[in-house]
Scaffold this motif. Structure first.
Motif, PDB file in Angstrom:
ATOM      1  N   PRO A   1      -0.812  -2.336  -6.277  1.00  0.00           N
ATOM      2  CA  PRO A   1      -1.891  -2.478  -5.299  1.00  0.00           C
ATOM      3  C   PRO A   1      -3.202  -2.969  -5.919  1.00  0.00           C
ATOM      4  O   PRO A   1      -3.993  -3.617  -5.246  1.00  0.00           O
ATOM      5  CB  PRO A   1      -2.069  -1.060  -4.745  1.00  0.00           C
ATOM      6  CG  PRO A   1      -0.808  -0.347  -5.063  1.00  0.00           C
ATOM      7  CD  PRO A   1      -0.253  -0.995  -6.296  1.00  0.00           C
ATOM      8  N   LEU A   2      -3.433  -2.668  -7.197  1.00  0.00           N
ATOM      9  CA  LEU A   2      -4.662  -3.153  -7.834  1.00  0.00           C
ATOM     10  C   LEU A   2      -4.666  -4.675  -7.928  1.00  0.00           C
ATOM     11  O   LEU A   2      -5.717  -5.310  -7.812  1.00  0.00           O
ATOM     12  CB  LEU A   2      -4.825  -2.541  -9.224  1.00  0.00           C
ATOM     13  CG  LEU A   2      -5.149  -1.051  -9.257  1.00  0.00           C
ATOM     14  CD1 LEU A   2      -5.232  -0.562 -10.699  1.00  0.00           C
ATOM     15  CD2 LEU A   2      -6.441  -0.759  -8.517  1.00  0.00           C
TER      16      LEU A   2
ATOM     17  N   VAL B   1     -11.558  -5.395 -10.867  1.00  0.00           N
ATOM     18  CA  VAL B   1     -11.248  -3.968 -10.741  1.00  0.00           C
ATOM     19  C   VAL B   1     -11.067  -3.288 -12.091  1.00  0.00           C
ATOM     20  O   VAL B   1     -10.889  -2.095 -12.158  1.00  0.00           O
ATOM     21  CB  VAL B   1      -9.995  -3.733  -9.866  1.00  0.00           C
ATOM     22  CG1 VAL B   1     -10.287  -4.106  -8.430  1.00  0.00           C
ATOM     23  CG2 VAL B   1      -8.810  -4.491 -10.408  1.00  0.00           C
TER      24      VAL B   1
ATOM     25  N   SER C   1      -3.287  -6.744  -5.759  1.00  0.00           N
ATOM     26  CA  SER C   1      -3.645  -7.232  -4.419  1.00  0.00           C
ATOM     27  C   SER C   1      -5.133  -7.049  -4.149  1.00  0.00           C
ATOM     28  O   SER C   1      -5.773  -7.912  -3.557  1.00  0.00           O
ATOM     29  CB  SER C   1      -2.833  -6.489  -3.348  1.00  0.00           C
ATOM     30  OG  SER C   1      -1.472  -6.773  -3.500  1.00  0.00           O
ATOM     31  N   THR C   2      -5.691  -5.945  -4.608  1.00  0.00           N
ATOM     32  CA  THR C   2      -7.126  -5.701  -4.438  1.00  0.00           C
ATOM     33  C   THR C   2      -7.938  -6.735  -5.210  1.00  0.00           C
ATOM     34  O   THR C   2      -8.922  -7.276  -4.697  1.00  0.00           O
ATOM     35  CB  THR C   2      -7.487  -4.273  -4.905  1.00  0.00           C
ATOM     36  OG1 THR C   2      -6.758  -3.343  -4.117  1.00  0.00           O
ATOM     37  CG2 THR C   2      -8.978  -4.014  -4.777  1.00  0.00           C
ATOM     38  N   ALA C   3      -7.522  -7.021  -6.439  1.00  0.00           N
ATOM     39  CA  ALA C   3      -8.223  -8.028  -7.244  1.00  0.00           C
ATOM     40  C   ALA C   3      -8.169  -9.390  -6.564  1.00  0.00           C
ATOM     41  O   ALA C   3      -9.172 -10.119  -6.534  1.00  0.00           O
ATOM     42  CB  ALA C   3      -7.620  -8.103  -8.639  1.00  0.00           C
ATOM     43  N   GLN C   4      -7.010  -9.745  -5.994  1.00  0.00           N
ATOM     44  CA  GLN C   4      -6.892 -11.027  -5.283  1.00  0.00           C
ATOM     45  C   GLN C   4      -7.834 -11.067  -4.085  1.00  0.00           C
ATOM     46  O   GLN C   4      -8.493 -12.084  -3.839  1.00  0.00           O
ATOM     47  CB  GLN C   4      -5.454 -11.233  -4.794  1.00  0.00           C
ATOM     48  CG  GLN C   4      -4.635 -12.078  -5.701  1.00  0.00           C
ATOM     49  CD  GLN C   4      -3.291 -12.398  -5.069  1.00  0.00           C
ATOM     50  OE1 GLN C   4      -2.649 -11.543  -4.460  1.00  0.00           O
ATOM     51  NE2 GLN C   4      -2.861 -13.617  -5.235  1.00  0.00           N
ATOM     52  N   ALA C   5      -7.892  -9.997  -3.330  1.00  0.00           N
ATOM     53  CA  ALA C   5      -8.762  -9.950  -2.152  1.00  0.00           C
ATOM     54  C   ALA C   5     -10.232 -10.066  -2.554  1.00  0.00           C
ATOM     55  O   ALA C   5     -11.013 -10.759  -1.894  1.00  0.00           O
ATOM     56  CB  ALA C   5      -8.516  -8.660  -1.367  1.00  0.00           C
ATOM     57  N   ILE C   6     -10.616  -9.406  -3.644  1.00  0.00           N
ATOM     58  CA  ILE C   6     -12.001  -9.492  -4.128  1.00  0.00           C
ATOM     59  C   ILE C   6     -12.323 -10.925  -4.548  1.00  0.00           C
ATOM     60  O   ILE C   6     -13.382 -11.459  -4.199  1.00  0.00           O
ATOM     61  CB  ILE C   6     -12.241  -8.501  -5.278  1.00  0.00           C
ATOM     62  CG1 ILE C   6     -12.232  -7.066  -4.742  1.00  0.00           C
ATOM     63  CG2 ILE C   6     -13.560  -8.796  -6.002  1.00  0.00           C
ATOM     64  CD1 ILE C   6     -12.199  -5.996  -5.812  1.00  0.00           C
TER      65      ILE C   6
END
Length: 191
Positions: free
Chosen positions: A171-172, A101, A174-179
């Motif tokens: 939140p970024l 991200v 968590s987004t990086a982990q999901a990606i």
């Protein structure tokens, strides 16, 4: 299709020794909690995802060989430096994550393997975080083959921010982990 695999490089011995002597940065009632699908300790966020990646014993064995060679991480765009050639309890590594991200910024994530699954129909490992990792927690990578030949890959993790960067990311992070989890799952799919 997964990104091109990066080269696996060995850790130099002083760094490997330092990581082997380091304490894990999280507390769990039992190491390998993610390997067995148990609930995480209180205060940790859980991320669990699974995907069918192929069919048949030959695909299962090929996927296991790739998993044992850090191909999941490497095909996901991470660089890996590890000690030793086999994934056994106590193996240490530094996984350099390119944060998806924020462009080309990379973060070193030191880990130690804390548990291994080595069964006829289920193989994988769990690693725990070491000092310097932006998160604290545990993550497992498990392949299983069902009686009908379906090969499933499961990534299970619990974590919470350990570094200022991870806390500020909110939140970024968590987004990086999901990606990264999606990239991990895609790394072993049948082409």
């Amino acid at each position: 299709m997964s990104p091109r695999a990066r080269t696996l490089r060995p850790l130099d011995e002083p760094e490997a020794a330092r990581l082997r002597a380091a304490e894990l940065t999280y507390v769990a009632d039992r190491l390998g909690t993610t390997l067995d699908g148990e609930e995480p300790p209180p205060g940790y966020q859980r991320l669990r995802a699974a995907r069918v990646v192929g069919h048949g014993r030959d695909h299962f064995e090929a996927a296991v060989a790739a998993l044992d060679d850090w191909q999941v991480q490497r095909r996901s765009g991470a660089a890996v430096r590890a000690d030793g050639g086999s994934l056994t309890v106590g193996t240490v590594a530094v996984v350099r994550l390119a944060l998806p991200v924020v462009g080309f910024v990379g973060v070193d994530a030191p880990v130690r393997i804390v548990d291994v699954a080595d069964e006829d129909d289920r193989r994988g490992f769990a690693y725990g975080t070491l000092p310097g990792h932006p998160e604290e927690g545990e993550e497992s990578f498990v392949l299983s083959i069902a009686d009908d030949g379906v090969v499933r890959f499961t990534v299970d993790a619990f974590s919470r921010p350990a570094s200022r960067l991870a806390r500020l990311g909110g939140p970024l992070t968590s987004t990086a982990q999901a990606i990264m989890t999606r990239r991990y799952l895609a790394a072993l799919e049948t082409p």
